[in-house]
Design an enzyme around this catalytic site. Structure first.
Site, mmCIF file in Angstrom:
data_model
loop_
_atom_site.group_PDB
_atom_site.id
_atom_site.type_symbol
_atom_site.label_atom_id
_atom_site.label_comp_id
_atom_site.label_asym_id
_atom_site.label_seq_id
_atom_site.Cartn_x
_atom_site.Cartn_y
_atom_site.Cartn_z
ATOM 1 C CD GLN A 212 -3.127 -0.989 0.269
ATOM 2 O OE1 GLN A 212 -3.195 0.200 -0.537
ATOM 3 N NE2 GLN A 212 -3.879 -2.107 0.101
ATOM 4 C CB CYS A 360 -7.976 -10.786 1.707
ATOM 5 S SG CYS A 360 -6.954 -9.642 0.571
HETATM 6 N N1 PMP Z 1 -0.240 -6.802 1.541
HETATM 7 C C1 PMP Z 1 -1.025 -5.704 1.736
HETATM 8 C C2 PMP Z 1 -0.569 -4.750 2.534
HETATM 9 C C3 PMP Z 1 -2.147 -5.828 0.778
HETATM 10 O O1 PMP Z 1 -3.015 -4.671 1.015
HETATM 11 C C4 PMP Z 1 -2.662 -7.108 0.242
HETATM 12 C C5 PMP Z 1 -3.831 -6.621 -0.948
HETATM 13 N N2 PMP Z 1 -4.968 -6.622 0.082
HETATM 14 C C6 PMP Z 1 -1.848 -7.955 -0.071
HETATM 15 C C7 PMP Z 1 -0.659 -8.114 0.632
HETATM 16 C C8 PMP Z 1 -1.862 -8.982 -0.779
HETATM 17 O O2 PMP Z 1 -1.917 -8.715 -2.266
HETATM 18 P P1 PMP Z 1 -2.152 -9.574 -3.481
HETATM 19 O O3 PMP Z 1 -3.541 -9.342 -3.637
HETATM 20 O O4 PMP Z 1 -1.281 -8.929 -4.521
HETATM 21 O O5 PMP Z 1 -1.978 -11.014 -3.095
#
Ligand code: PMP
Length: 424
Positions: A212, A360
């Site tokens: 982020q 997620c």
């Molecule tokens: N780390 C952070 C701080 C995130 O915001 C996210 C996505 N929400 C992720 C890891 C995971 O990333 P990705 O969707 O590319 O697997």
């Protein structure tokens, strides 16, 4: 997974109204320039970059160009860049790969490494650490954060043990937008590592999840003092399913995806050619310092307007996390006597997309681990809402959102007040 039909409204009715997207921390749309860069690599230039013939050579060149862009962005060498399927994979590779390397030499029975992370990391970091703990591969310390959502260097210093080999602290929180003191931690660990070298103790590797942070913060890996840094394409206007792990030369790490020799043998599997080309194009936009700064200022101004107006106009509303040490695009509010989930669904019916936390885990009704780590009570954590803006957000959209939010909070409070009165 969630299903829109479960909410009892038709998607068709929502499509007619102009919608407002305020969930850029969950994902961003692909930039037109990014899409244009990708298109030739779907059908015209489709060769496997690992093929020796000319079809492969021309796509390998495209991968190399993207790698150069990312290396420039991180002020690293291209050979230190590993393309992955996203930040989840990059973070898993960082943590599990370091442990795999640790155990690649014969160890004494009780020689267990120690890992330090924070209690507000994304689940892909937290759960990788918890899995290592459960499998008996590592001891883990989950550092607390203060009420402002920031870790303290003193807490980190106190947590370090002779067997500590790895520290992972996220750069910017995806839920509350607070910014951690990464370069200060980098300096502290570098000092501690030189003392440990004399004492013949293992080096402590430093990893940051910069997912982020990439749009707005300096990601010069030397300045930050990190050995490993992860980020994701779909938060920077590149396609989903793309990511990066920076691995400083000489870092003791082994791959976790066994297979082909791709990515300097650090990540087997045929390259996501179009995705990597798109990621490179998105990073090239970030490499334009002037435009990065312009976007940053524009978004920061909107964020400050958003915070000031909401806190002023909505009674019993609060900002979660530090007011000062925060990223330009993510804010998280708490409203007394209102359920965040109810707010989200009501706003969605009005065509406004916000979130109650990480995309997620938004299917879960458990309160956010991040908000609980700030010391909020369960009902306070449940009354919270994340708003994240991006480069296409306008002031008009923000003002419509604030107006709708104010009405919705008042309506939900009226309903919950009436329900409570009925029970008296
Ligand atoms: N780390 C952070 C701080 C995130 O915001 C996210 C996505 N929400 C992720 C890891 C995971 O990333 P990705 O969707 O590319 O697997």
């Amino acid at each position: 997974m969630r299903d829109a039909h479960n909410y009892g409204f038709s998607l068709r009715s929502k499509i007619i109204m102009a919608r407002i997207y305020l969930d850029y921390a969950a994902t961003t749309p692909v930039d037109k320039s990014v899409l244009d860069a990708m298109l030739p690599y779907f059908s015209k230039n489709f060769g496997n970059p690992m093929s020796v013939h000319s079809f492969g050579q021309e796509t390998l060149e495209a991968i190399d160009d993207a790698r150069e862009e990312v290396a420039k962005f991180l002020s690293s060498s291209p050979t230190e860049i590993v393309f992955t399927s996203g930040a989840t994979e990059a973070n898993n590779l960082a943590i599990k790969g370091v442990l795999r390397s640790f155990y690649s030499i014969v160890r004494k029975e009780n020689e267990k490494p120690h890992i330090i992370t924070t209690s507000i990391e994304h689940h892909c970091v937290l759960d990788s650490c918890k899995a290592a703990q459960k499998d008996g591969l590592a001891e883990v310390t989950f550092l607390p954060v203060h009420k402002d959502g920031i870790v303290r260097l003193d807490d980190l210093k106190k947590a370090i043990k002779p067997n500590t080999i790895f520290v992972s602290v996220m750069y910017v929180s995806n839920e509350i937008g607070t910014v951690q003191p990464i370069s200060e931690i980098g300096k502290l660990l570098s000092k501690i590592n030189s003392e440990r070298e004399e004492a013949k103790l293992p080096k402590i590797l430093f990893h940051t999840d910069a997912t982020q942070a990439t749009n707005y913060w300096d990601c010069d890996v030397t300045g930050l003092g990190v050995d490993l840094l992860s980020f994701s394409g779909h938060k920077i206007y590149a396609p989903k399913g793309t990511g990066v792990l920076y691995i400083k030369k000489g870092t003791a790490i082994k791959r976790i995806l066994d297979g082909g020799d791709q990515e300097y043998k650090m990540r087997g599997g045929t390259h996501n050619l179009t995705g990597i080309v798109g990621l490179g194009a998105a990073v090239s936009t970030l490499n334009d310092a002037k435009s990065k700064e312009k976007v940053r200022r524009q978004i920061e101004k909107l964020r400050d307007h958003l915070i000031a107006k909401i806190l002023k106009e909505i009674p019993k509303s609060y900002l979660n996390g530090s007011k000062e040490k925060r990223t330009p695009n993510i804010v998280n509010f708490r409203f007394d006597d209102v359920e965040g989930e109810g707010l989200l669904l009501s706003l969605d019916l009005e065509g406004i997309a916000v979130s109650t936390g990480s995309a997620c885990s938004s299917g879960a009704l458990d309160p956010s681990h991040v908000l609980l780590a700030l010391g909020l009570r369960h009902e306070q954590a449940h009354g919270s809402l994340r708003v994240s803006i991006g480069k296409h957000t306008t002031k008009q959209e923000v003002d419509i959102f604030i107006k709708k939010l104010k009405e919705t909070v008042a309506r939900l409070r009226r309903i919950s007040g009436n329900v409570m009165a009925d029970f008296k």
